[in-house]
Design a protein around this motif. Sequence first.
Motif, mmCIF file in Angstrom:
data_model
loop_
_atom_site.group_PDB
_atom_site.id
_atom_site.type_symbol
_atom_site.label_atom_id
_atom_site.label_comp_id
_atom_site.label_asym_id
_atom_site.label_seq_id
_atom_site.Cartn_x
_atom_site.Cartn_y
_atom_site.Cartn_z
ATOM 1 N N TYR A 1 0.820 -1.211 0.000
ATOM 2 C CA TYR A 1 0.000 0.000 0.000
ATOM 3 C C TYR A 1 0.854 1.261 0.000
ATOM 4 N N VAL A 2 1.897 1.252 0.821
ATOM 5 C CA VAL A 2 2.790 2.414 0.888
ATOM 6 C C VAL A 2 3.473 2.623 -0.451
ATOM 7 N N GLY B 1 -7.701 9.513 -4.354
ATOM 8 C CA GLY B 1 -6.375 9.258 -3.799
ATOM 9 C C GLY B 1 -6.028 10.122 -2.612
ATOM 10 N N ALA B 2 -6.951 11.005 -2.200
ATOM 11 C CA ALA B 2 -6.619 11.957 -1.139
ATOM 12 C C ALA B 2 -6.263 11.271 0.163
ATOM 13 N N GLY B 3 -7.001 10.226 0.528
ATOM 14 C CA GLY B 3 -6.720 9.525 1.773
ATOM 15 C C GLY B 3 -5.341 8.903 1.773
ATOM 16 N N ARG B 4 -4.964 8.280 0.649
ATOM 17 C CA ARG B 4 -3.652 7.653 0.573
ATOM 18 C C ARG B 4 -2.546 8.694 0.646
ATOM 19 N N ASN B 5 -2.751 9.825 -0.069
ATOM 20 C CA ASN B 5 -1.721 10.857 -0.056
ATOM 21 C C ASN B 5 -1.604 11.526 1.306
ATOM 22 N N LYS B 6 -2.734 11.714 1.995
ATOM 23 C CA LYS B 6 -2.713 12.284 3.348
ATOM 24 C C LYS B 6 -1.883 11.402 4.264
ATOM 25 N N LEU B 7 -2.086 10.089 4.145
ATOM 26 C CA LEU B 7 -1.364 9.161 4.996
ATOM 27 C C LEU B 7 0.120 9.173 4.670
ATOM 28 N N ALA B 8 0.441 9.250 3.382
ATOM 29 C CA ALA B 8 1.845 9.265 2.990
ATOM 30 C C ALA B 8 2.551 10.505 3.513
ATOM 31 N N HIS C 1 8.015 4.999 2.340
ATOM 32 C CA HIS C 1 8.515 4.095 1.312
ATOM 33 C C HIS C 1 9.808 3.424 1.756
ATOM 34 N N ARG C 2 10.601 4.105 2.617
ATOM 35 C CA ARG C 2 11.812 3.467 3.126
ATOM 36 C C ARG C 2 11.461 2.394 4.143
ATOM 37 N N LEU C 3 10.431 2.661 4.959
ATOM 38 C CA LEU C 3 9.998 1.645 5.915
ATOM 39 C C LEU C 3 9.461 0.422 5.200
ATOM 40 N N ALA C 4 8.685 0.659 4.139
ATOM 41 C CA ALA C 4 8.143 -0.466 3.389
ATOM 42 C C ALA C 4 9.255 -1.263 2.728
ATOM 43 N N ALA C 5 10.254 -0.562 2.226
ATOM 44 C CA ALA C 5 11.361 -1.252 1.573
ATOM 45 C C ALA C 5 12.113 -2.133 2.550
ATOM 46 N N SER C 6 12.325 -1.618 3.783
ATOM 47 C CA SER C 6 13.056 -2.419 4.758
ATOM 48 C C SER C 6 12.238 -3.608 5.219
ATOM 49 N N SER C 7 10.892 -3.458 5.235
ATOM 50 C CA SER C 7 10.047 -4.592 5.603
ATOM 51 C C SER C 7 10.090 -5.659 4.526
ATOM 52 N N SER C 8 9.993 -5.230 3.243
ATOM 53 C CA SER C 8 9.960 -6.197 2.165
ATOM 54 C C SER C 8 11.293 -6.897 1.990
ATOM 55 N N ASP D 1 -9.924 -0.088 2.408
ATOM 56 C CA ASP D 1 -10.619 0.030 1.125
ATOM 57 C C ASP D 1 -9.698 -0.362 -0.021
ATOM 58 N N TRP D 2 -8.425 0.044 0.090
ATOM 59 C CA TRP D 2 -7.435 -0.328 -0.937
ATOM 60 C C TRP D 2 -7.273 -1.840 -0.992
ATOM 61 N N VAL D 3 -7.244 -2.477 0.193
ATOM 62 C CA VAL D 3 -7.131 -3.936 0.238
ATOM 63 C C VAL D 3 -8.328 -4.581 -0.455
ATOM 64 N N GLU D 4 -9.526 -4.072 -0.194
ATOM 65 C CA GLU D 4 -10.739 -4.638 -0.801
ATOM 66 C C GLU D 4 -10.738 -4.438 -2.314
ATOM 67 N N GLU D 5 -10.324 -3.268 -2.769
ATOM 68 C CA GLU D 5 -10.265 -3.001 -4.208
ATOM 69 C C GLU D 5 -9.272 -3.919 -4.901
ATOM 70 N N LYS D 6 -8.173 -4.173 -4.205
ATOM 71 C CA LYS D 6 -7.133 -5.042 -4.769
ATOM 72 C C LYS D 6 -7.616 -6.482 -4.878
#
Length: 289
Positions: free
Chosen positions: A36-37, A57-64, A71-78, A284-289
């Motif tokens: 998601y990130v 996309g406003a909700g996703r951008n607000k969270l980002a 994106h660095r946290l997500a990269a280290s997790s993956s 919601d993003w998870v459900e759409e996916k």
Amino acid sequence: MATVEHCLYCFEALASHLENRKAMTLVEVEKSWSEYVAATDADAELEGDEPGAADPGAGRNKLAKRLPALHRLAASSSSSSSSPSSVSSTTSLQQQQGGGSGVSTPATSISSMTPPPPRRQPITESPLFVTWNAMSARHGYNLRGCIGTFEPQDIEEGLSSYALTSALHDTRFSPISARELPSLEVAVTLLTDFEDADDAMDWELGKHGLRISFYYHGRRYGATYLPDVAPEQGWTKEETVVSLMRKAGWMGRKDKWQDIDLKVVRYQGKKEDLEYAEYKAWRDWVEEK
């Protein structure tokens, strides 16, 4: 320390219980959050969205924007998908020397010493507290439930259990209902660094939580405040201790509190919080996916 994923998982545990559906596991939440990130970061670059824009996309951008370097946290997790995405309380950074020939300019010297993003270290168990707050238009956020344990818990089982216990079984409040979900904020605190204090004043405001125990008229009393309680209330250290004694059930004279032989344990708490709107945008993003 607590993570965004821990908060998402608490919301998932409560929402799935109230909606009578199967909850995602913590591992599934962590994997989905990384994706998601990455998608949010890509959308922001491609669309040029601004926080609060009136578009899907406003909700996703607000969270980002709210959570730095996601994106660095997500990269280290993956990069270590088999490890839980909890982090230790401290991470050491090592400087690296550049190896090119010639004289370095100040800019290249700084660049050459910039370390790579730290890899988050897994944590599998911890004492923890889950706190639910509800937003009121008149009063802001008000406590709706807070229960935890000082015994180390498996992170997944502990978060799921105490997310429900604090929401549904805090005897100070009525159980949280499904209609309240949109107004909620969750906070997860992982407890660390337990130490016996020398006395009731041997701790720092904003740094330490307190756990007290004492005997009064043959009866044992005990209570705790997490590290953020005193600063949020604007209390002094003495006011915090007296309030904590009152919370434990002590009804003696306020000016006599120092006559009580208190056992005080101080501890620290690594906290993260998240609002329902941010959980819903991800879900919601998870459900759409």
